[in-house]
Design a protein around this motif. Sequence first.
Motif, short mmCIF file in Angstrom:
data_model
loop_
_atom_site.label_atom_id
_atom_site.label_comp_id
_atom_site.label_asym_id
_atom_site.label_seq_id
_atom_site.Cartn_x
_atom_site.Cartn_y
_atom_site.Cartn_z
N ARG A 1 30.54 33.91 -36.21
CA ARG A 1 30.04 32.88 -37.12
C ARG A 1 30.43 31.49 -36.62
NH1 ARG A 1 32.64 34.41 -41.69
NH2 ARG A 1 31.54 36.37 -41.60
N ILE A 2 31.67 31.33 -36.17
CA ILE A 2 32.14 30.03 -35.70
C ILE A 2 31.53 29.69 -34.34
CG2 ILE A 2 34.17 28.78 -34.88
CD1 ILE A 2 35.73 30.13 -37.14
N LEU B 1 35.90 29.42 -26.10
CA LEU B 1 35.19 29.26 -27.38
C LEU B 1 35.72 30.26 -28.42
CD1 LEU B 1 31.40 28.75 -26.56
CD2 LEU B 1 32.86 27.25 -27.90
N CYS B 2 35.91 31.49 -27.99
CA CYS B 2 36.43 32.51 -28.91
C CYS B 2 37.88 32.23 -29.28
CB CYS B 2 36.29 33.90 -28.28
SG CYS B 2 34.58 34.45 -28.13
N LEU B 3 38.67 31.78 -28.33
CA LEU B 3 40.06 31.41 -28.63
C LEU B 3 40.11 30.27 -29.63
CD1 LEU B 3 41.96 31.62 -25.23
CD2 LEU B 3 42.62 32.72 -27.36
N ARG B 4 39.28 29.26 -29.45
CA ARG B 4 39.24 28.13 -30.39
C ARG B 4 38.92 28.61 -31.79
NH1 ARG B 4 35.64 24.30 -26.80
NH2 ARG B 4 37.20 23.51 -25.38
N SER C 1 41.49 28.39 -35.09
CA SER C 1 41.17 27.78 -36.38
C SER C 1 41.27 28.80 -37.52
CB SER C 1 39.80 27.13 -36.35
OG SER C 1 38.78 28.10 -36.25
N LEU C 2 40.91 30.04 -37.25
CA LEU C 2 40.97 31.09 -38.27
C LEU C 2 42.37 31.67 -38.45
CD1 LEU C 2 37.82 33.19 -37.26
CD2 LEU C 2 38.08 31.84 -39.36
N GLU C 3 43.17 31.62 -37.41
CA GLU C 3 44.47 32.26 -37.29
C GLU C 3 44.33 33.76 -37.02
OE1 GLU C 3 47.22 31.16 -40.36
OE2 GLU C 3 46.93 29.03 -39.95
N GLU C 4 43.38 34.43 -37.65
CA GLU C 4 43.03 35.80 -37.32
C GLU C 4 41.64 36.07 -37.87
OE1 GLU C 4 46.03 38.32 -39.08
OE2 GLU C 4 44.83 38.58 -40.86
N PRO D 1 45.53 35.31 -32.02
CA PRO D 1 46.00 34.73 -30.75
C PRO D 1 47.45 35.12 -30.44
CG PRO D 1 45.09 33.03 -32.19
CD PRO D 1 45.20 34.28 -33.00
N GLN D 2 47.69 35.34 -29.18
CA GLN D 2 49.04 35.60 -28.68
C GLN D 2 49.59 34.38 -27.94
OE1 GLN D 2 49.88 38.23 -30.56
NE2 GLN D 2 50.99 39.01 -28.86
#
Length: 125
Positions: free
Chosen positions: A33-34, A15-18, A22-25, A72-73
């Motif tokens: 919030r997401i 969930l956090c990765l998703r 979407s945010l890119e960072e 994300p990496q």
Amino acid sequence: MPKTARDVPAQLELLCLRALWSLEEGNVKAVQRIVSQSRPLAYTTIMTVLDRLVRKGLLARRKVGRAFVYFPQTSRQAMRRAAIRELVEGFFDGSESELLMFLREPAAQAPRPAEPEQQIDTVLL
């Protein structure tokens, strides 16, 4: 690639990765919030999950002021590949063709639920 024994992240990690894909960072508050749209969680919970993802090598972070900004990496596509690889190895003995044959099979018909009267009769007997 991830540094852990299991390449596929747990559900909350995903969930956090998703959110970060979407945010890119983003910082913890932006991710929260997401994520809270589907699962309301405390700020500290999100912070712990993000830190865990950094330790696993799935995220990186940099300090901006007093907060960290996470990014994300690994790509969504790489995570999909890892998940499919884990599925194939775990359930299909590493055979992609077995997975494809399974997916082409018609879904097994689930037994129809009994009518309520029949269920009551069975219980009373």
